[in-house]
Design an enzyme around this catalytic site. Structure first.
Site, mmCIF file in Angstrom:
data_model
loop_
_atom_site.group_PDB
_atom_site.id
_atom_site.type_symbol
_atom_site.label_atom_id
_atom_site.label_comp_id
_atom_site.label_asym_id
_atom_site.label_seq_id
_atom_site.Cartn_x
_atom_site.Cartn_y
_atom_site.Cartn_z
ATOM 1 C CG ASN A 13 -1.723 1.255 1.366
ATOM 2 O OD1 ASN A 13 -1.766 2.073 0.444
ATOM 3 N ND2 ASN A 13 -2.384 1.424 2.502
ATOM 4 C CD1 TRP A 14 3.525 1.014 -2.999
ATOM 5 C CD2 TRP A 14 3.652 2.356 -4.799
ATOM 6 N NE1 TRP A 14 4.292 0.385 -3.948
ATOM 7 C CE2 TRP A 14 4.388 1.183 -5.060
ATOM 8 C CE3 TRP A 14 3.578 3.344 -5.793
ATOM 9 C CZ2 TRP A 14 5.058 0.978 -6.274
ATOM 10 C CZ3 TRP A 14 4.237 3.144 -6.991
ATOM 11 C CH2 TRP A 14 4.981 1.972 -7.221
ATOM 12 C CE LYS A 15 -0.130 3.182 4.751
ATOM 13 N NZ LYS A 15 -0.079 3.264 6.200
ATOM 14 C CG HIS A 99 -5.819 1.934 5.148
ATOM 15 N ND1 HIS A 99 -5.384 2.842 6.085
ATOM 16 C CD2 HIS A 99 -4.806 1.053 4.972
ATOM 17 C CE1 HIS A 99 -4.151 2.509 6.459
ATOM 18 N NE2 HIS A 99 -3.784 1.426 5.809
ATOM 19 C CD GLU A 101 -2.897 5.474 6.715
ATOM 20 O OE1 GLU A 101 -2.901 5.542 5.472
ATOM 21 O OE2 GLU A 101 -1.962 4.949 7.360
ATOM 22 C CD GLU A 171 -3.386 -2.417 7.177
ATOM 23 O OE1 GLU A 171 -2.291 -2.665 6.676
ATOM 24 O OE2 GLU A 171 -3.994 -1.336 6.997
ATOM 25 N N GLY A 177 2.562 2.352 10.712
ATOM 26 C CA GLY A 177 3.507 3.457 10.577
ATOM 27 C C GLY A 177 4.229 3.813 11.872
ATOM 28 C CB SER A 217 5.318 -1.779 11.845
ATOM 29 O OG SER A 217 4.914 -0.442 12.102
ATOM 30 N N GLY A 238 2.922 -1.036 4.157
ATOM 31 C CA GLY A 238 3.022 0.383 3.832
ATOM 32 C C GLY A 238 4.459 0.776 3.551
ATOM 33 N N GLY A 239 5.130 1.340 4.551
ATOM 34 C CA GLY A 239 6.482 1.879 4.400
ATOM 35 C C GLY A 239 7.455 0.977 3.661
HETATM 36 P P1 13P Z 1 3.102 0.433 7.563
HETATM 37 O O1 13P Z 1 3.583 -0.860 6.964
HETATM 38 O O2 13P Z 1 3.826 1.635 7.066
HETATM 39 O O3 13P Z 1 2.978 0.348 9.048
HETATM 40 O O4 13P Z 1 1.584 0.615 7.011
HETATM 41 C C1 13P Z 1 0.715 -0.435 7.120
HETATM 42 C C2 13P Z 1 -0.518 -0.100 6.371
HETATM 43 O O5 13P Z 1 -1.266 0.768 6.750
HETATM 44 C C3 13P Z 1 -0.778 -0.833 5.125
HETATM 45 O O6 13P Z 1 -2.061 -0.591 4.653
#
Ligand code: 13P
Length: 256
Positions: A13-15, A99, A101, A171, A177, A217, A238-239
């Site tokens: 997930n590149w956000k 998600h 967020e 999640e 994050g 994470s 994500g990251g």
């Molecule tokens: P991180 O891997 O950066 O914690 O993000 C997880 C996430 O929200 C994937 O959708």
């Protein structure tokens, strides 16, 4: 993972990261690193404007492209929104729905998540439905109740043929994050509870076939341990998905 009954899926997930040009570059770097992955599916969920380049760059590779959101209506006066048909026409196969967020910053609710799940399935997209508890809910001891409510609401009205096309991503909000990953036992406990919930709704055979990911994470050093758990069928990353070498390490950990 349990490769006998279900697919392992590693999704990035590149956000809100990477421009269209940077998308092409990242995928070109990633492709050779994951070319041997046979046992897991790879998905990259990129920003809307990056989708055309992502589709072009992954042509011929075993990588599917996903979106990070969509609207539940097919078309209409919804300024700034994107419909499921717009995504499928570009070649998108997956879409992240609900998600945390989006729930937190864009007021998405269990009700809109359910509408989006139905709209995605109708258009032929595979929804990656996100659920997860806050730290406060975990401390109160209501994690499982909260997750069960989110799963039941998201899947409301979805029949047993369609449920197999849905991916659930667990999640925990406190792990996103933050660098604070759930332990593999914590991830297993909740992913197992999600499968129990699906079993109660659809029966054991269906429940066995649903891919349930962990996200929060997940990185190159903890992925193998998390994926060693029987009910953790992949990751939503994500990251670490923005770093080709790290993402490839996670893919290769799932490809054992
Ligand atoms: P991180 O891997 O950066 O914690 O993000 C997880 C996430 O929200 C994937 O959708």
């Amino acid at each position: 993972m349990n490769l006998r009954y279900r697919k392992t899926i590693i999704a990035g997930n590149w956000k809100m990261n990477k421009t269209p040009a940077a998308t092409r570059q990242l995928i070109e770097e990633l492709k050779p690193l994951v070319s041997k992955a046979k046992w897991c599916d790879i998905v990259l969920c990129v920003p809307f404007v990056d989708i055309p380049n992502a589709i072009k760059a992954t042509k011929g590779a075993k990588i599917s492209i996903g979106a990070q959101n969509m609207h539940f209506e097919a078309s209409g006066a919804y300024t700034g929104e994107i419909s499921a048909d717009m995504l499928t026409e570009l070649g998108v196969k997956y879409v992240i729905i609900g998600h945390s967020e989006r729930r937190q910053y864009f007021a998405e609710t269990d009700a809109t998540v359910n509408l989006k799940v139905h709209a995605a399935l109708k258009a032929g997209l595979r929804p990656i439905v996100c659920v997860g508890e806050s730290l406060e809910q975990r401390d109160l001891g209501i994690t499982i109740e909260h997750i069960r409510l989110q799963v039941k609401s998201a899947l409301s009205g979805v029949d047993s043929t369609n449920i197999k096309r849905i991916v659930i991503a667990y999640e925990p909000i406190w792990a996103i994050g933050t660098g604070r990953t759930a332990t593999s036992d914590q991830a297993e406990e909740v992913c197992g509870a999600i499968r129990d919930c699906i079993r109660e709704m659809y029966g054991a055979r269906v429940a066995r076939s649903v891919t349930i990911q962990y996200g929060g994470s997940m990185n190159a050093s903890n992925a193998a341990e998390l994926l060693s758990k029987p009910n953790v069928d992949g990751g939503l990353i994500g990251g670490a998905s923005l770093k080709p070498a790290d993402f490839a390490t996670i893919v290769n950990a799932a490809n054992q």
